[in-house]
Design a protein around this motif. Structure first.
Motif, PDB file in Angstrom:
ATOM      1  N   LEU A  79      78.104  52.395 -95.630  1.00 10.67           N
ATOM      2  CA  LEU A  79      77.288  54.033 -96.487  1.00 10.67           C
ATOM      3  C   LEU A  79      78.385  54.683 -97.038  1.00 10.67           C
ATOM      4  CD1 LEU A  79      74.310  54.065 -93.984  1.00 10.67           C
ATOM      5  CD2 LEU A  79      74.777  52.469 -96.212  1.00 10.67           C
ATOM      6  N   ALA A  82      78.801  54.713-100.448  1.00  7.31           N
ATOM      7  CA  ALA A  82      77.982  55.663-101.319  1.00  7.31           C
ATOM      8  C   ALA A  82      77.870  56.579-101.256  1.00  7.31           C
ATOM      9  CB  ALA A  82      75.837  54.723-100.877  1.00  7.31           C
ATOM     10  N   VAL A 225      72.149  56.728 -98.808  1.00  7.13           N
ATOM     11  CA  VAL A 225      71.875  56.028 -98.156  1.00  7.13           C
ATOM     12  C   VAL A 225      70.848  54.790 -97.346  1.00  7.13           C
ATOM     13  CG1 VAL A 225      73.939  57.077 -97.128  1.00  7.13           C
ATOM     14  CG2 VAL A 225      71.665  57.915 -96.246  1.00  7.13           C
ATOM     15  N   ARG A 228      69.077  55.528 -94.145  1.00  8.44           N
ATOM     16  CA  ARG A 228      68.992  54.945 -93.065  1.00  8.44           C
ATOM     17  C   ARG A 228      70.692  54.842 -92.435  1.00  8.44           C
ATOM     18  NH1 ARG A 228      71.642  49.341 -95.494  1.00  8.44           N
ATOM     19  NH2 ARG A 228      72.330  50.480 -97.004  1.00  8.44           N
TER      20      ARG A 228
END
Length: 831
Positions: A79, A82, A225, A228
């Protein structure tokens, strides 16, 4: 005018204080101890939350946002890409954080070169060592440690079963900026391996581009994300800890608030006696032209100065008490904080305490200063004038009765319908109402003391006459004893009810033969261990069945809650609190059950949809039940273990409930399991788990119990002060009695008989009032803890009341001895 006022204060008030230093000292001590209690509570809980804030600040520095996992397992390292790609993000710095307590508390951090972009103590510490040719990278499994860790360069040591090498030892003066030098910093990949978080990180601290709107950036990162991970300000963890401390903070704030009300009453008592004693001086000042309002103002100013002095004494005493409390923080609070404790004193605590002291003393003295208006200038021309008995005015008792009843009704309404810490004030308001009702029933109390004293022999007959002549003094003394007894009954009863009610909700755990967990029995079992452990336990001789379960600390909204994963056959903790149908639906994965505090906070009802953010995205399900459960966090969500493992990406379990074969020896199986898992796991009986949990709850109120006895000692000092003043006022009376043949022993017995009669009446009032405060405290605790606190009149409270009464009556001994030793000639010549 100002100069004249200062001269008057110096000549009259300060001289009076100097002449009767004991009385003044007793008044100051009463308020000082209350101030100490108040500041101790503030600093204790500010330190717990401040420790988290300080640790986060030393790592994150001036980072604008923090991206953290919903649970203690963090979030996927993938992540980070991102987050970096989100418009408005200048940098995202990943961190792995591991808290350990062996050989002493320290923190392990995993970082990479991106940490140099943080303007923080961690960045300052790392800057000289994160170089391509540094020894940190050249040594296999090398780490950087603070000198305070006591490790030498090149020395090997173990963390979570992994052997590490101290490649670099940071000098103490540089290292102290991060966790006071008690740290281990490892390359990110190494820290992930040690923490068992391959390809996961605990947090990413985000540095925003200049002039970026943080609210919009938070939304963009959350979308990036896929919901999450939690995106928030860097202070989220401190706010969560503050919510988690509600139980212990409520108990101690409750007693601190009550103690301040008690102090105000005791100050009123002392000021009342002081004004009564200096009537001749007041009459003299009035006879030479001073206005009543001027003299009354001087009394109030004197009280305000006493409040300031008391605050200045109580603040350092409170700091010492707070430091002592922090040094003895129980294990379950340490688990909540998850940071090394530092002593934090919020600057606002000192002015708040000073203002509270001055407010209490001034408010108390205003009532006492009204006596000034009843002093006539003619009194200055009379010598040895015998003052008539001062009865308590009927109007005063009526007004006090109405106000007292109103305060009790208002306190009851606050306790029942108001949420949050404001509800703690209900107990203080309630005891204020009880005090006012004490004024309303003053004549009844005095009549009871007279009736009782007459039955204590010849000395009691003399004492009854004294009580009749000085009803105000007798009432004030009885109320002083009553306060000590009431506080003792209320605190003892409320804490006992809390422990009993919480224990009832957890009692099923005692039926479990053995439990295996990654944490000791005094802590919430929230450390996940591999799924293969369950098979190893099943294969142990003597084990019949094993039921896995999980606990995790999860962020929901802006608070931290607990999530419990339940499996069929799990009959401990949450499961027994649910109705059979609700439990069946939870185990089947049809929905979740939530605790009452969580439902109240977010407005959930049975049948509502609830959305929970998890490492695998947002999951929506039904609320199938609500229940009451004592939790150290903002609440608890119960769900099926299968859903919990899937949603939160937490395979395995955090505890195993073990049932033994018929006839198997518990100690033998426990020894086998300990040998099998070594120091990787804790193995304990259900009874040990129950006792540890109950002990945690008791520890949460231990400071409150300590405060209770401090209040009792304060009341004893105040009682001694009151009776000493009574002795001084009655020196001529005692002298006459001695002159006509009364022995010293008779005089002493007379004083003690008066104290006993008044004390017993006060004790009875205290038990009645204490049980009323006990009842309202149970309502307050029900609101703040989330479990139903059942009111119970424990006979042991009488022991608490008796001890408090004895402490107060001991305060009558010094005045009795003083009265017995009065010189006859000096006493009869007193004017």
């Amino acid at each position: 005018m100002i100069r004249a006022g200062l001269s008057r204060l110096r000549v009259l008030n300060l001289r009076e204080i100097a002449a009767h230093g004991g009385r003044t000292a007793a008044s100051v001590i009463v308020v000082a101890v209350s101030a100490a209690l108040l500041i101790a509570v503030i600093t204790t809980y500010s330190s717990l939350t401040g420790s988290v804030t300080q640790l986060t600040k030393s790592i994150a520095g001036d980072a604008d946002l923090a991206v953290t996992g919903f649970t203690d397992t963090g979030f996927e390292e993938s992540l980070l890409g991102a987050i970096d790609a989100t418009p408005g993000v200048k940098a995202a710095v990943p961190v792995v954080q591991l808290q350990r307590s062996q050989p002493e508390p320290f923190i392990m951090l995993g970082v990479d070169f991106r940490a140099l972009q943080l303007h923080s103590s961690l960045q300052t510490t790392l800057a000289p060592y994160l170089k391509i040719d540094s020894k940190l990278l050249a040594v296999k499994d090398g780490v950087l440690v603070g000198e305070q860790m006591g490790l030498a360069e090149g020395q090997q040591f173990a963390v979570s079963g992994q052997t590490l090498t101290a490649a670099v030892v940071v000098p103490a003066d540089v290292a102290k900026g991060v966790n006071d030098g008690h740290f281990v910093v490892a390359p990110l990949a190494l820290a992930q391996r040690v923490a068992g978080r391959d390809h996961r990180v605990d947090a990413a601290f985000v540095i925003a581009e200049p002039n970026t709107d943080l609210g919009d950036l938070t939304s963009r990162i959350t979308d990036a994300v896929g919901h999450r991970a939690v995106v928030s300000g860097t202070g989220l963890r401190a706010a969560q800890v503050e919510n988690a401390l509600t139980l212990t903070r409520s108990l101690t704030l409750l007693v601190a608030a009550v103690s301040l009300v008690v102090a105000a009453f005791l100050v009123f008592n002392a000021m009342n006696m002081s004004v009564a004693q200096r009537r001749p001086t007041i009459a003299l000042v009035r006879s030479i032209g001073a206005k009543r309002s001027v003299v009354a103002t001087d009394v109030v100013i004197e009280a305000a100065l006493s409040g300031v002095v008391a605050g200045l004494i109580g603040i350092p005493l409170g700091l010492v008490l707070g430091y002592w409390a922090i040094d003895r923080t129980p294990p379950f609070l340490l688990q909540i904080v998850s940071a090394p404790l530092i002593f934090v004193v919020p600057w606002i605590a000192i002015p708040i305490t000073l203002v509270a002291c001055v407010f209490a003393t001034v408010l108390a003295s205003i009532v006492a200063a009204r006596q000034v208006y009843r002093v006539e200038p003619l009194e200055a021309l009379l010598s040895a004038r015998l003052q008539p008995a001062e009865q308590i005015a009927r109007r005063t008792t009526l007004v006090a009765g109405v106000l007292g009843a109103a305060a009790i009704v208002a306190a009851s309404a606050i306790a029942k319908f108001v949420s949050g810490l404001v509800v703690v004030g209900a107990a203080a308001l309630f005891i204020l109402g009880v005090l006012l009702l004490g004024v309303a029933f003053a004549k009844v109390m005095v009549a009871g003391a007279v009736w009782l004293s007459k039955r204590l022999g010849p000395s009691g007959q003399l004492a009854s006459a004294s009580i009749t002549r000085s009803p105000r003094r007798a009432w004030a003394t009885a109320m002083t004893v009553g306060i000590a007894v009431a506080v003792g009954c209320a605190v003892f009863g409320a804490l006992n009810d809390l422990v009993d009610s919480a224990s009832d909700s957890l009692s099923r755990v005692r039926n479990t033969d053995l439990l295996l967990a990654g944490t000791p029995p005094a802590s919430v079992p929230d450390v996940a261990f591999p799924a293969e452990w369950e098979g190893r336990v099943r294969a142990t001789p003597g084990v019949e069945s094993v039921v896995p379960g999980q606990f995790a600390h999860v962020t929901v909204g802006d608070v931290q809650t607990q999530v419990a994963g339940l499996a069929p056959g799990n009959n401990i903790n949450v499961a027994p609190l649910l109705e059979p149908d609700a439990l069946h639906r939870v185990l089947a994965g049809e929905g979740v059950a939530i605790s009452q505090p969580l439902a109240d906070r977010f407005g959930y009802s049975v049948g509502d949809d609830i959305s929970v953010g998890t490492p695998t995205g947002i999951h929506t399900t039904k609320v199938v039940a609500q229940f009451r459960f004592v939790s150290t966090d903002a609440g608890l969500i119960a769900m099926s273990l299968g859903d919990m493992r899937q949603w939160f990406d937490r395979p395995g379990a955090t505890y195993l409930a073990i049932t033994l074969e018929s006839g198997a020896n518990v100690a033998d199986v426990q020894s086998r399991l300990r040998a099998e898992f070594g120091d990787q796991a804790y193995v304990f009986t259900g009874q040990q788990a129950f006792e540890a949990t109950t002990r945690n709850i008791t520890q949460a109120g231990s400071l409150a119990v300590g405060l209770q006895w401090i209040v009792a000692v304060i009341a004893a000092i105040a009682l001694m002060n009151t009776l000493t003043l009574a002795v001084l006022q009655r020196r001529r009376e005692f002298g006459v009695l001695r002159a006509i043949g009364a022995t010293r022993r008779r005089i002493a017995r007379m004083v003690l008989a008066e104290a006993l009669a008044v004390g017993v009446v006060g004790g009875v009032i205290g038990i009645v009032g204490g049980e009323l405060v006990h009842y309202i405290s149970d309502i307050v605790l029900t609101t703040t803890t989330g479990i139903d606190i059942s009111f119970g009149a424990n006979p042991l409270m009488l022991l608490s009341a008796a001890i408090a009464l004895v402490l107060c009556l001991l305060g009558a001994i010094p005045p009795a001895l003083r009265a017995a030793r009065l010189n006859i000639l000096q006493a009869v010549t007193v004017e």
